[in-house]
Scaffold this motif. Structure first.
Motif, PDB file in Angstrom:
ATOM      1  N   GLU A  39     -63.450  42.337 -68.478  1.00 14.55           N
ATOM      2  CA  GLU A  39     -62.962  43.719 -68.406  1.00 14.55           C
ATOM      3  C   GLU A  39     -61.726  43.926 -69.284  1.00 14.55           C
ATOM      4  O   GLU A  39     -61.003  44.916 -69.150  1.00 14.55           O
ATOM      5  N   ASN A  40     -61.464  42.953 -70.174  1.00 10.70           N
ATOM      6  CA  ASN A  40     -60.352  43.042 -71.116  1.00 10.70           C
ATOM      7  C   ASN A  40     -58.994  43.000 -70.422  1.00 10.70           C
ATOM      8  O   ASN A  40     -58.017  43.550 -70.915  1.00 10.70           O
ATOM      9  N   GLU A  41     -58.946  42.348 -69.263  1.00  7.12           N
ATOM     10  CA  GLU A  41     -57.692  42.175 -68.529  1.00  7.12           C
ATOM     11  C   GLU A  41     -57.253  40.716 -68.633  1.00  7.12           C
ATOM     12  O   GLU A  41     -58.077  39.803 -68.597  1.00  7.12           O
ATOM     13  N   TRP A  42     -55.933  40.515 -68.758  1.00  6.77           N
ATOM     14  CA  TRP A  42     -55.402  39.155 -68.757  1.00  6.77           C
ATOM     15  C   TRP A  42     -55.117  38.730 -67.320  1.00  6.77           C
ATOM     16  O   TRP A  42     -54.430  39.441 -66.585  1.00  6.77           O
ATOM     17  N   VAL A  43     -55.647  37.577 -66.913  1.00  8.63           N
ATOM     18  CA  VAL A  43     -55.403  37.058 -65.567  1.00  8.63           C
ATOM     19  C   VAL A  43     -54.776  35.674 -65.683  1.00  8.63           C
ATOM     20  O   VAL A  43     -55.089  34.899 -66.599  1.00  8.63           O
ATOM     21  N   GLU A  44     -53.903  35.372 -64.757  1.00  9.15           N
ATOM     22  CA  GLU A  44     -53.186  34.097 -64.795  1.00  9.15           C
ATOM     23  C   GLU A  44     -54.131  32.926 -64.580  1.00  9.15           C
ATOM     24  O   GLU A  44     -54.949  32.921 -63.662  1.00  9.15           O
ATOM     25  N   LEU A  45     -54.013  31.922 -65.437  1.00 10.21           N
ATOM     26  CA  LEU A  45     -54.676  30.644 -65.208  1.00 10.21           C
ATOM     27  C   LEU A  45     -53.735  29.729 -64.434  1.00 10.21           C
ATOM     28  O   LEU A  45     -54.083  29.198 -63.390  1.00 10.21           O
ATOM     29  N   ASP A  46     -52.523  29.577 -64.932  1.00  6.10           N
ATOM     30  CA  ASP A  46     -51.513  28.771 -64.247  1.00  6.10           C
ATOM     31  C   ASP A  46     -50.222  28.840 -65.057  1.00  6.10           C
ATOM     32  O   ASP A  46     -50.192  29.403 -66.151  1.00  6.10           O
ATOM     33  N   LYS A  47     -49.165  28.255 -64.511  1.00  9.75           N
ATOM     34  CA  LYS A  47     -47.916  28.159 -65.260  1.00  9.75           C
ATOM     35  C   LYS A  47     -47.348  26.759 -65.108  1.00  9.75           C
ATOM     36  O   LYS A  47     -47.649  26.044 -64.146  1.00  9.75           O
ATOM     37  N   SER A  48     -46.515  26.377 -66.056  1.00 10.67           N
ATOM     38  CA  SER A  48     -45.980  25.021 -66.094  1.00 10.67           C
ATOM     39  C   SER A  48     -44.745  24.891 -65.215  1.00 10.67           C
ATOM     40  O   SER A  48     -44.256  25.864 -64.636  1.00 10.67           O
ATOM     41  N   GLU A  49     -44.230  23.682 -65.186  1.00  6.27           N
ATOM     42  CA  GLU A  49     -42.943  23.441 -64.553  1.00  6.27           C
ATOM     43  C   GLU A  49     -41.820  23.935 -65.459  1.00  6.27           C
ATOM     44  O   GLU A  49     -42.034  24.183 -66.652  1.00  6.27           O
ATOM     45  N   LEU A  50     -40.628  24.081 -64.905  1.00  2.96           N
ATOM     46  CA  LEU A  50     -39.448  24.453 -65.690  1.00  2.96           C
ATOM     47  C   LEU A  50     -38.879  23.220 -66.376  1.00  2.96           C
ATOM     48  O   LEU A  50     -38.772  22.154 -65.768  1.00  2.96           O
ATOM     49  N   ILE A  51     -38.518  23.360 -67.655  1.00  2.00           N
ATOM     50  CA  ILE A  51     -37.829  22.283 -68.360  1.00  2.00           C
ATOM     51  C   ILE A  51     -36.657  22.879 -69.133  1.00  2.00           C
ATOM     52  O   ILE A  51     -36.596  24.089 -69.372  1.00  2.00           O
ATOM     53  N   THR A  52     -35.713  22.030 -69.517  1.00  2.00           N
ATOM     54  CA  THR A  52     -34.568  22.488 -70.304  1.00  2.00           C
ATOM     55  C   THR A  52     -35.036  22.928 -71.687  1.00  2.00           C
ATOM     56  O   THR A  52     -35.850  22.264 -72.326  1.00  2.00           O
ATOM     57  N   MET A  53     -34.521  24.047 -72.150  1.00  2.00           N
ATOM     58  CA  MET A  53     -34.925  24.573 -73.450  1.00  2.00           C
ATOM     59  C   MET A  53     -34.266  23.774 -74.577  1.00  2.00           C
ATOM     60  O   MET A  53     -33.055  23.554 -74.583  1.00  2.00           O
ATOM     61  N   LYS A  54     -35.090  23.311 -75.512  1.00  2.00           N
ATOM     62  CA  LYS A  54     -34.618  22.600 -76.695  1.00  2.00           C
ATOM     63  C   LYS A  54     -35.666  22.761 -77.785  1.00  2.00           C
ATOM     64  O   LYS A  54     -36.681  23.437 -77.584  1.00  2.00           O
ATOM     65  N   GLN A  55     -35.451  22.138 -78.934  1.00  2.00           N
ATOM     66  CA  GLN A  55     -36.388  22.338 -80.043  1.00  2.00           C
ATOM     67  C   GLN A  55     -37.759  21.749 -79.744  1.00  2.00           C
ATOM     68  O   GLN A  55     -38.784  22.348 -80.044  1.00  2.00           O
ATOM     69  N   ASP A  56     -37.781  20.551 -79.171  1.00  2.00           N
ATOM     70  CA  ASP A  56     -39.051  19.904 -78.834  1.00  2.00           C
ATOM     71  C   ASP A  56     -39.302  20.050 -77.340  1.00  2.00           C
ATOM     72  O   ASP A  56     -38.609  19.446 -76.517  1.00  2.00           O
ATOM     73  N   LEU A  57     -40.288  20.865 -77.003  1.00  2.00           N
ATOM     74  CA  LEU A  57     -40.625  21.140 -75.605  1.00  2.00           C
ATOM     75  C   LEU A  57     -41.922  20.425 -75.249  1.00  2.00           C
ATOM     76  O   LEU A  57     -42.918  20.546 -75.972  1.00  2.00           O
ATOM     77  N   VAL A  58     -41.904  19.693 -74.143  1.00  2.00           N
ATOM     78  CA  VAL A  58     -43.107  19.000 -73.678  1.00  2.00           C
ATOM     79  C   VAL A  58     -43.235  19.225 -72.179  1.00  2.00           C
ATOM     80  O   VAL A  58     -42.333  18.868 -71.416  1.00  2.00           O
ATOM     81  N   TRP A  59     -44.353  19.831 -71.773  1.00  5.03           N
ATOM     82  CA  TRP A  59     -44.609  20.037 -70.352  1.00  5.03           C
ATOM     83  C   TRP A  59     -45.615  19.001 -69.850  1.00  5.03           C
ATOM     84  O   TRP A  59     -46.532  18.604 -70.580  1.00  5.03           O
ATOM     85  N   THR A  60     -45.458  18.566 -68.612  1.00  5.54           N
ATOM     86  CA  THR A  60     -46.391  17.593 -68.039  1.00  5.54           C
ATOM     87  C   THR A  60     -47.577  18.276 -67.364  1.00  5.54           C
ATOM     88  O   THR A  60     -48.578  17.630 -67.081  1.00  5.54           O
ATOM     89  N   LYS A  61     -47.470  19.566 -67.107  1.00  2.08           N
ATOM     90  CA  LYS A  61     -48.537  20.307 -66.437  1.00  2.08           C
ATOM     91  C   LYS A  61     -49.817  20.295 -67.266  1.00  2.08           C
ATOM     92  O   LYS A  61     -49.796  20.505 -68.472  1.00  2.08           O
ATOM     93  N   GLN A  62     -50.956  20.033 -66.592  1.00  2.00           N
ATOM     94  CA  GLN A  62     -52.266  20.160 -67.227  1.00  2.00           C
ATOM     95  C   GLN A  62     -52.897  21.480 -66.813  1.00  2.00           C
ATOM     96  O   GLN A  62     -52.856  21.854 -65.646  1.00  2.00           O
ATOM     97  N   PHE A  63     -53.506  22.173 -67.775  1.00  2.00           N
ATOM     98  CA  PHE A  63     -54.183  23.432 -67.499  1.00  2.00           C
ATOM     99  C   PHE A  63     -55.686  23.207 -67.650  1.00  2.00           C
ATOM    100  O   PHE A  63     -56.159  22.876 -68.742  1.00  2.00           O
ATOM    101  N   SER A  64     -56.422  23.373 -66.553  1.00  2.00           N
ATOM    102  CA  SER A  64     -57.866  23.141 -66.579  1.00  2.00           C
ATOM    103  C   SER A  64     -58.602  24.456 -66.804  1.00  2.00           C
ATOM    104  O   SER A  64     -58.354  25.440 -66.106  1.00  2.00           O
TER     105      SER A  64
END
Length: 509
Positions: A39-64
């Motif tokens: 229906e052309n609507e955006w729905v949430e799949l998931d969101k990651s954990e919070l991490i400190t903002m820096k140039q290289d960002l790496v999240w451990t969360k997996q999105f299935s």
């Protein structure tokens, strides 16, 4: 021949490399992943954990993501930074899932001005389905002291080998001024830990934290997942020390505890007797319109279903099937019930006239009780939800174990007690409860959208956050011409919310 369609799922691991002027290291950030619906609507799949903002960002969360070859599946990934409890857009990518099947894909991150501020890196792997969880606890001994004045401030990064290199699966907290740290237990899906392969290579890196954007390697160790057992001792080494012919050991990592435990699914809990208890709240404020007018949202006429009845029937027809005792509590709010004297606005009155026993037998009787009550409630206001949620908490406190509660709230407008409602929702987030708010009126429902904590956790006046997301808001008028989609949008988060409650309950013991 088996012609059953087998679902294909992929796991996405997300990282980013930002340009220097896009970084504010005083903030935290997270990534928010959405899928575009038919229906052309955006729905949430998931969101990651919070991490400190820096140039290289790496999240451990997996999105299935369930991969559907025959469909166009668009994915949107947005990075938000958090400043003073507000979310600010950093950058975003939009792409089709089929373009993300390579071991590693890079896409330009674009900010709201349309400028590139870095790259998003997405690693993908085929999902390995398992009901196993691994729970482990780590400590370290005799770590090298890399600080001049105080002991090191160690933390761990744990990786597994993936198709395109090492994949970060967990990062511990930092323990300050301690060369023999003991970290809190970790629980994760076994598929995330080693892709369900005991021969998968893993790696632990131990760092000394210096600042939010700078850390120094103490040592590292590699091993197979099968070697990660309770009592196992791993020796950390550092290549720089080896070059200088110094003592090879930089410390030890001890697996204090490690176990594989089966994780129950939503269906498992239902099979084991988890009962769903349904409570319904209906808006009786004056903005609904005089009930005798055919333009009223509460208009009652033989052979005619008003907006409240239509929405209630669609959702109740599903949820009522899970209620084993077929007893449903039904409340009104924002009106003046004529059977309660003195006559006054009430924000949690039982429509069966029995506040101490608000239960109604059978769902069809719920509909009839609502219709009968309409002519005996003076529509008033304002719209307040906190008293109704408070009443739900009372019902929960008196309910038997193995009961999960769902509160359906039908309202035609914005609420007038937002802060009080947030206070109650933070309290309710630790209880076995999901809340579905259905907007049936003509308002823009901006405040209701805020209660749906998909992008931002609710915080009360004391700074306490919701323990988990328990609210789903759906605008009925948006989907009234396709009730199947309305039903899906309203109820789709409940299984995950119940599972998150069970995880919260187990972790709080």
């Amino acid at each position: 021949m088996d012609i059953t369609e087998k679902k294909s799922c992929i796991d996405l691991i997300i990282s980013a490399k930002l340009e220097e002027d896009a970084v504010d290291s005083s903030n935290s950030c997270f990534c928010f992943v959405e899928l575009r619906t038919d229906e052309n609507e955006w729905v949430e799949l998931d969101k990651s954990e919070l991490i400190t903002m820096k140039q290289d960002l790496v999240w451990t969360k997996q999105f299935s993501v369930e991969y559907k070859f025959q469909y166009k599946q668009e994915l949107r990934v947005t990075i938000f930074r958090i400043q003073e409890q507000e979310n600010y857009h950093v950058g975003q990518i939009i792409d089709e899932v089929r373009n993300l099947l390579n071991p590693e894909t890079q896409r330009a991150l674009i900010n709201v001005e349309g400028q590139q501020i870095g790259n998003l890196i997405i690693k993908s792997e085929e999902s390995q389905v398992t009901k196993l969880k691994i729970i482990f606890e780590l400590r370290a001994e005799n770590l090298d002291d890399l600080d001049v004045w105080d002991p090191s401030d160690p933390y761990l990064k744990i990786y597994r080998e993936g198709r395109s290199g090492w994949v970060l699966i967990h990062q511990t907290t930092t323990i300050f001024d301690n060369l023999n740290p003991h970290w809190t237990p970790v629980a994760m899906d076994y598929s995330h830990f080693c892709h369900c392969n005991p021969q998968n290579l893993l790696k632990i890196e131990c760092y000394d934290w210096d600042s939010p954007t700078k850390s120094e390697l103490i040592g590292e160790v590699g091993f197979m997942a099968d070697d990660f057992k309770q009592g196992k001792i791993f020796t950390l080494t550092n290549a720089n020390k080896l070059k200088k012919n110094k003592n090879i050991a930089s410390g030890k990592i001890i697996v204090e505890q490690c176990s594989l435990v089966p994780e129950k699914s939503f269906i498992d809990h239902l099979r084991e007797g988890m009962n769903i208890n349904l409570t319904i709240g209906i808006d009786f404020t004056a903005s609904n319109g005089l009930a005798t007018s055919n333009s009223s949202l509460h208009y009652i006429q033989e052979g005619h279903q008003n907006e409240y009845e239509k929405a209630l029937r669609v959702l109740g027809s599903i949820l009522s099937k899970y209620d084993s005792d077929q007893n449903f509590s039904l409340f009104g709010f924002g009106g003046k019930p004529q059977w309660i004297q003195p006559l006054a606005v009430n924000h949690s009155f039982a429509l069966n006239h029995h506040i101490r026993d608000p239960y109604i037998k059978t769902f069809e009787a719920v509909i009839e009780t609502y219709k009968a009550a309409v002519g005996h409630v003076i529509l008033s206001g304002p719209t307040k939800l906190a008293p109704l949620i408070g009443k739900q908490l009372e019902l929960i406190s008196n309910s038997p174990p193995m009961t999960y509660h769902i509160l359906l709230i039908f309202t035609d407008g914005e609420i007038d007690d937002l802060e009080e409602t947030i206070e109650k929702l933070v309290e309710a987030s630790t209880k076995p409860l999901s809340i579905v708010i259905v907007g049936v009126g003509f308002e823009d429902f901006e405040k209701m959208e805020r209660l749906d904590g998909d992008q931002k956790a609710l915080v009360n006046k004391k700074g306490q956050k919701c323990a988990r997301d328990i609210v789903q808001f759906v605008n009925y008028r948006k989907y009234k011409n396709n009730l199947e989609i309305f039903q899906r949008e309203a109820l789709m988060e409940i299984p995950a919310q119940m599972m998150n409650y069970m995880k919260y309950k187990n972790s709080s013991r």
